[in-house]
Design a protein around this motif. Structure first.
Motif, mmCIF file in Angstrom:
data_model
loop_
_atom_site.group_PDB
_atom_site.id
_atom_site.type_symbol
_atom_site.label_atom_id
_atom_site.label_comp_id
_atom_site.label_asym_id
_atom_site.label_seq_id
_atom_site.Cartn_x
_atom_site.Cartn_y
_atom_site.Cartn_z
ATOM 1 N N LEU A 329 0.832 -1.206 0.000
ATOM 2 C CA LEU A 329 0.000 0.000 0.000
ATOM 3 C C LEU A 329 0.864 1.251 0.000
ATOM 4 C CD1 LEU A 329 -2.739 1.432 0.217
ATOM 5 C CD2 LEU A 329 -2.594 1.150 2.702
ATOM 6 N N GLU A 330 1.930 1.228 0.788
ATOM 7 C CA GLU A 330 2.811 2.400 0.839
ATOM 8 C C GLU A 330 3.518 2.615 -0.496
ATOM 9 O OE1 GLU A 330 4.215 5.803 2.174
ATOM 10 O OE2 GLU A 330 2.766 4.511 3.233
ATOM 11 N N ASP A 331 3.939 1.524 -1.141
ATOM 12 C CA ASP A 331 4.570 1.647 -2.460
ATOM 13 C C ASP A 331 3.589 2.221 -3.474
ATOM 14 O OD1 ASP A 331 6.906 0.623 -1.485
ATOM 15 O OD2 ASP A 331 6.571 -1.415 -2.237
ATOM 16 N N LEU A 332 2.332 1.723 -3.453
ATOM 17 C CA LEU A 332 1.318 2.232 -4.376
ATOM 18 C C LEU A 332 1.059 3.712 -4.128
ATOM 19 C CD1 LEU A 332 -0.909 1.767 -6.523
ATOM 20 C CD2 LEU A 332 -2.436 1.162 -4.622
ATOM 21 N N ARG A 333 0.928 4.075 -2.853
ATOM 22 C CA ARG A 333 0.639 5.461 -2.506
ATOM 23 C C ARG A 333 1.773 6.385 -2.975
ATOM 24 N NH1 ARG A 333 -1.000 5.698 3.405
ATOM 25 N NH2 ARG A 333 -2.992 4.971 2.554
ATOM 26 N N ARG A 334 3.014 5.935 -2.749
ATOM 27 C CA ARG A 334 4.169 6.749 -3.145
ATOM 28 C C ARG A 334 4.189 6.958 -4.663
ATOM 29 N NH1 ARG A 334 7.657 3.545 -1.495
ATOM 30 N NH2 ARG A 334 7.629 4.234 0.683
ATOM 31 N N ARG A 335 3.852 5.895 -5.415
ATOM 32 C CA ARG A 335 3.911 5.993 -6.880
ATOM 33 C C ARG A 335 2.809 6.883 -7.436
ATOM 34 N NH1 ARG A 335 1.549 2.945 -10.775
ATOM 35 N NH2 ARG A 335 1.023 1.230 -9.382
ATOM 36 N N VAL A 336 1.553 6.659 -6.993
ATOM 37 C CA VAL A 336 0.449 7.406 -7.610
ATOM 38 C C VAL A 336 0.395 8.861 -7.135
ATOM 39 C CG1 VAL A 336 -0.920 5.329 -7.962
ATOM 40 C CG2 VAL A 336 -1.227 6.665 -5.873
ATOM 41 N N LEU A 337 1.004 9.157 -5.992
ATOM 42 C CA LEU A 337 1.000 10.536 -5.502
ATOM 43 C C LEU A 337 2.282 11.285 -5.861
ATOM 44 C CD1 LEU A 337 -0.595 10.101 -1.948
ATOM 45 C CD2 LEU A 337 -1.714 10.590 -4.133
ATOM 46 N N ALA A 338 3.111 10.666 -6.706
ATOM 47 C CA ALA A 338 4.378 11.298 -7.097
ATOM 48 C C ALA A 338 4.199 12.701 -7.664
ATOM 49 C CB ALA A 338 5.106 10.398 -8.097
ATOM 50 N N PRO A 339 3.136 13.020 -8.446
ATOM 51 C CA PRO A 339 3.001 14.381 -8.987
ATOM 52 C C PRO A 339 2.957 15.481 -7.920
ATOM 53 C CG PRO A 339 1.556 12.877 -10.161
ATOM 54 C CD PRO A 339 2.119 12.111 -9.012
ATOM 55 N N ARG A 344 5.029 22.406 -2.033
ATOM 56 C CA ARG A 344 5.247 22.592 -0.602
ATOM 57 C C ARG A 344 4.367 21.595 0.150
ATOM 58 N NH1 ARG A 344 3.351 26.739 1.555
ATOM 59 N NH2 ARG A 344 2.052 27.483 -0.167
ATOM 60 N N PRO A 345 4.833 21.042 1.289
ATOM 61 C CA PRO A 345 4.066 20.005 2.002
ATOM 62 C C PRO A 345 2.629 20.420 2.324
ATOM 63 C CG PRO A 345 6.281 20.127 2.877
ATOM 64 C CD PRO A 345 6.157 21.261 1.898
ATOM 65 N N ALA A 346 2.429 21.664 2.787
ATOM 66 C CA ALA A 346 1.076 22.094 3.157
ATOM 67 C C ALA A 346 0.164 22.122 1.933
ATOM 68 C CB ALA A 346 1.113 23.454 3.833
ATOM 69 N N THR A 347 0.703 22.614 0.809
ATOM 70 C CA THR A 347 -0.086 22.670 -0.418
ATOM 71 C C THR A 347 -0.400 21.262 -0.925
ATOM 72 O OG1 THR A 347 0.918 24.784 -1.038
ATOM 73 C CG2 THR A 347 -0.140 23.508 -2.791
ATOM 74 N N ALA A 348 0.610 20.385 -0.902
ATOM 75 C CA ALA A 348 0.405 19.010 -1.352
ATOM 76 C C ALA A 348 -0.660 18.310 -0.504
ATOM 77 C CB ALA A 348 1.725 18.244 -1.279
ATOM 78 N N GLU A 349 -0.614 18.572 0.780
ATOM 79 C CA GLU A 349 -1.573 17.909 1.669
ATOM 80 C C GLU A 349 -3.001 18.338 1.365
ATOM 81 O OE1 GLU A 349 -2.056 18.413 6.295
ATOM 82 O OE2 GLU A 349 -0.417 17.017 5.870
ATOM 83 N N ARG A 350 -3.191 19.646 1.122
ATOM 84 C CA ARG A 350 -4.536 20.134 0.799
ATOM 85 C C ARG A 350 -5.036 19.529 -0.504
ATOM 86 N NH1 ARG A 350 -2.408 24.995 2.828
ATOM 87 N NH2 ARG A 350 -1.848 25.714 0.728
ATOM 88 N N LEU A 351 -4.160 19.430 -1.494
ATOM 89 C CA LEU A 351 -4.578 18.901 -2.794
ATOM 90 C C LEU A 351 -4.853 17.398 -2.720
ATOM 91 C CD1 LEU A 351 -2.264 20.830 -5.298
ATOM 92 C CD2 LEU A 351 -4.605 21.355 -4.590
ATOM 93 N N VAL A 352 -4.042 16.671 -1.974
ATOM 94 C CA VAL A 352 -4.273 15.231 -1.827
ATOM 95 C C VAL A 352 -5.620 14.983 -1.144
ATOM 96 C CG1 VAL A 352 -3.502 13.139 -0.639
ATOM 97 C CG2 VAL A 352 -1.847 14.570 -1.854
ATOM 98 N N GLN A 353 -5.888 15.742 -0.108
ATOM 99 C CA GLN A 353 -7.162 15.571 0.595
ATOM 100 C C GLN A 353 -8.336 15.919 -0.318
ATOM 101 O OE1 GLN A 353 -7.379 14.083 3.312
ATOM 102 N NE2 GLN A 353 -9.431 14.469 4.111
ATOM 103 N N THR A 354 -8.170 16.967 -1.125
ATOM 104 C CA THR A 354 -9.221 17.350 -2.075
ATOM 105 C C THR A 354 -9.454 16.250 -3.103
ATOM 106 O OG1 THR A 354 -8.658 19.695 -1.811
ATOM 107 C CG2 THR A 354 -9.936 19.080 -3.758
#
Length: 423
Positions: A329-339, A344-354
């Motif tokens: 699961l961690e490998d899959l998450r790392r690969r598909v969220l690579a973009p 910036r971490p805060a921006t990435a977190e907001r977009l991932v949650q969205t």
């Protein structure tokens, strides 16, 4: 009966009976209403004591009915005995013997005294309510009514003491041996031993196999209170519970609950409210290891439920499946969220949650906004950023599947909503 001498023990209650004169009219009226009082008492016990919730459906129902009628009949014989000039201990002897044997039967069934003592408390309250109403109807004075009340509750105390003695005597003989057999059976079930061996052990323990068993895991400190609410055939493996040694062993217990499937599962979940418990799926009784392994995994994953309800693994299947291989699961998450890695971490977190809420709500912008407590225009703005990062890949069904799986259990820390949609 070994520890209970009916005549000697009856003397305390009999002294109260000797001072009580209900009169022939009241006694006659009480006798005529005895079946109704017994029926009300039994109904109250069935409703208010969870350990007897399904009692009327089996042989226990007849035992309860018989015990209540014997007790009430013995009481009326006791209340009228002074006028008959008989031995004051004689009317109480059959009821005390019946209470003693009831206690022994509870021990043989593997049930603690908690449920039976609760039944006595409920029975005392309900029977007094009914009997006092009849006594008032018969015109008894307040002084006589007060003595009548003392006699009723002294009598219930005598019956309770006789049942406790019977329970203790049974455990002192065959009960302890049977308890060891039951514990061994429980451990063998958790180990998944062959069905023929399990059937042989069940026979040795004088344990009637149910259709299904359900594994429940909960803190040791809560076991006694919960057992009083469950089927008396519930097993509690205690010695070297398999796969649990590395857990906080001294603090966690496993119960195997019979026939808690279908509507009975709701009753089990209700009885566990307010307790830190995990409930596995109902399985054919020889296959309960599957249920046990599932609650073990749910606990290890830290799955929790809403409010004060126990964790029902039947409602957590998606989370259990997704977390079956954490490394994958961690490998899959790392690969598909690579973009998102260049942001910036805060921006990435907001977009991932969205993106997660967008997938879960099938792209319904207003629903996504409501779930995230933001304006729909903010959702539109963020999804525009996400589409720039992923391009045409967001149109690929395989990518959507992988993103959905990767984000199914993703729960990042909430970030401040500082990004603004363009005006």
């Amino acid at each position: 009966m070994t520890d209970v001498d009916p005549v000697r023990h009856a003397s305390r209650t009999a002294r109260g009976a000797a001072e009580l004169d209900l009169g022939e009219v009241a006694i006659g009226l009480l006798r005529s209403r005895l079946p109704k009082v017994a029926e009300s008492t039994v109904r109250a016990v069935i409703v208010e004591v969870p350990g007897y919730a399904n009692a009327l459906a089996g042989s226990m129902g007849g035992n309860i009915q018989g015990a209540v009628q014997l007790a009430l009949g013995g009481f009326l014989n006791l209340a009228s005995s002074p006028r008959n000039g008989g031995d004051p201990g004689t009317p109480l002897a059959p009821a005390l013997e019946g209470a003693y044997m009831l206690g022994r039967g509870e021990a043989r069934s593997g049930r603690s005294m908690d449920a039976l003592l609760a039944a006595y408390r409920v029975g005392a309250r309900v029977s007094w309510r009914e009997l006092s109403s009849i006594a008032v109807e018969a015109g008894l004075s307040a002084e006589t009514l007060a003595k009548f009340a003392e006699l009723v509750f002294a009598y219930i105390d005598e019956l309770s003491a006789a049942s406790v003695a019977g329970h203790t005597d049974e455990l002192a003989t065959t009960g302890r041996v049977r308890q060891r057999y039951l514990q061994r059976l429980g451990r063998s079930l958790l180990l998944g031993e062959p069905a023929d061996q399990l059937a042989s052990q069940a026979g040795r323990a004088d344990w009637e196999p149910p259709r299904t068993l359900t594994a429940v895991m909960l803190p040791n400190a809560q076991v006694r209170a919960v057992l009083a609410l469950l089927d008396p055939r519930t097993l509690r493996p205690e010695d070297e519970v398999p796969e649990l040694e590395e857990e906080v062993g001294a603090e966690v217990a496993v119960l195997l609950v019979p026939d808690a499937d279908g509507p009975a599962r709701l009753a089990l979940l209700r009885s566990l409210r307010g307790r830190q418990a995990w409930v596995g799926p109902s399985q054919p009784w020889t296959m309960v290891r599957t249920s046990y392994l599932r609650v073990l995994r749910a606990r290890r994953l830290g799955l929790v439920s809403e409010s004060d309800a126990p964790v029902d693994t039947d409602r957590q299947l998606a989370a259990l499946v997704v977390a079956a291989d954490p490394a994958a699961l961690e490998d899959l998450r790392r690969r598909v969220l690579a973009p998102f890695e260049a942001l910036r971490p805060a921006t990435a977190e907001r977009l991932v949650q969205t993106l997660r809420e967008w997938l879960l709500h099938l792209g319904r912008r207003d629903d996504v906004a409501a779930a995230m407590h933001v304006h729909p225009q903010t959702v539109r703005y963020r999804m525009g950023q996400i589409r720039e990062l992923f391009g045409e890949r967001l149109e690929d069904p395989q990518v959507v599947v992988e993103l959905t799986i990767a984000l199914a259990t993703y729960s990042p820390a909430k970030a401040e909503s500082t990004d603004k949609p363009p005006s």
